[in-house]
Scaffold this motif. Sequence first.
Motif: not given
Length: 683
Positions: A465-467, A521, A523, A541-542, A544, A569-571, A573
């Motif tokens: 699910g990452g970009q 942007s 997704g 943010p997605n 990473a 983001g929170s993931a 990176s």
Amino acid sequence: MRPELLNPLFAETETLKGVGPQVAKQLSKLGITRAIDLLFHLPTGAIERVRAPGASPVLLGRQVILDVTVREIRQSRGRGPTRIHAVDGEGNMLTLAFFNNGGWAAKQLPLGETRTISGKLEAYGDEWQMVHPEVTEPGKTEPALKETVYPLTEGLTSRRVRELVSAALERAPVLPEWIEPSVLAREAWRDWRTSLATIHAEPADGAARKRLAYDEIFANQLALGLLRQVSRRRRGVPLRGDGRLTEALNLPYALTGAQRRVVQEIRDDLGQEAPMLRLLQGDVGSGKTLVALLAMLEAVEAGAQAAMLAPTEILARQHHATLLKQLDSLGVRVAILTGREKGRARDSTLMGLADGSIDILVGTHAIFQERVAYRRLGLVVIDEQHRFGVSERLLLTAKGASTPHLLAMTATPIPRTLTLTQYGEMDVSRIDEMPPGRTPIETRVIAEERIGDVIDGLARHVAAGGQAYWVCPLVAESETSDAAAAEERAAALALRFPGQVGLVHGRMKGPEKDAVMAEFSAGRLAILVATTVIEVGVDVPNAALMIIEGAERFGLAQLHQLRGRVGRGSAKSTCLLLRGATLSETGRARLALMRESNDGFRIAEEDLRLRGPGEILGVRQSGEAQFRLASPEQVQELAPMATQDARLLLDRDGGLHGERGEAARLCLYLFERDQAVDLLRSG
């Protein structure tokens, strides 16, 4: 107007004896179009020759002048060299080798004739040898025992350049001294003209080279000092907000201590009648945009308009979208103006600026075109300041009825030396603290032959699910085997990830780029293949994972900027730097530092040391003063001293008035920093 004394130096090269259209064209390839360009085209070294009666072991490896008599000519039938055997004055046999144009060599060295040759004496088996020696007839002018060497282009020789430099030197006047006497005495420097003549005769003369470098840096620092003086003398309008908009701004997080400190510095400046001139430095992700937003709201609260200048359309549109989202509920009207806005939309924006109904304008260079008029422009914010020069700063601040306040921002941390030499007229604020929650970015260097493993890792990242970004150094197909073009890379990845790959590069039209960025942007695209158009400002943010292909081709600061697109983001990176098979020591050092450090200020200092001030981002900085005589090391060493000297002249010695001031005025014109003199007149 330039002083008459200097006019001969600024005459075109064709006014020099022996310079016709052809030679002028050759000189122009070296950036030489005027006599002064010749004087500032400094030699890189010197050849020293020995005049000898014959070859000997003590002369091996040296440049030697000999008289020889030709005994045999052997012209190759294939691709081998033409070999001419000759005897020197002591009876030694020499082989003179010519690897091209053997027919010309045979004419220059006819059988049985004596000629003077000059070249590097080498041992070839049991024989003495010279490869491609210079040849002259006895009694004619032979090569000098010492000869300066210049950077050249096809069709020009060092001898020709020396002759032209000599002609230009004859035009150079003796100029009064502009350096502070104590500095001059401490350094034991000779005057400007003597130093110039010395360096063209003795390239290794360190004192002469240092003096000329200092002159150039001093002119730059004096110009910036004058700009600051004039700007401070002008009157702006104090902007003191009432807090209603900033208090209503719904921020999801508290400001860091560094942000609060910088916001207060800006508010203090805005409240003064003297227009603010402030440079805001902050690393990638440190929160400069939020600081700029608070500054613009302060201006709007005080009844003024604000304008925000971005270097690219992508970044301008992103800023516009962000501001709309944050300010729409507050009743603050935000508009955008780029080269793409046409017709009614553009006319409506221009009317809104003129009647004051638009509070904040965001845009590219279009925002300071002649037709753009503001009702009450109070604050100008320039984002990514390294893309704009002093002249552009002045052009935008001239838009207000009274001089607006100026806040320049850069996410490229600037070494202290460059701050002095490029932004010396500005006060500097630095955000040296990162907001909480920013995840550290892991950086790895991987050989390009492992690209298959990298793509497999990318597949796992996308499946989860990452970009990801994939940055390529070039747009179109390159002849260099290891230079992957963005278009080719996008096509190759699209085979593995159908429907999930977008492409953005500088040759695309604005709407095309915006459409792809919007898809990424949102997704709907997992991978964005791009050139450095995504270097600044892009915030997803997605995303990473950052993959940079041909990483050794980028400057350190540029790599740091690109890496800063992830970790938002929170993931966890990651930044993967793909390097080519051949890597220089400098390239290896740059990539090692990227792996070790996320500190943009440390990286910027190293980038200056490794690449030089004009190349700190891997591209020449638009509009900024380039030093022609001063090396990066000299800039670092001499800028603080030259800054102090310029301040003494302005604060203690009466500026451009008086004996030293008149000399300093000549220095400004000589190094083409005379925009500062014009400012002083108009200021």
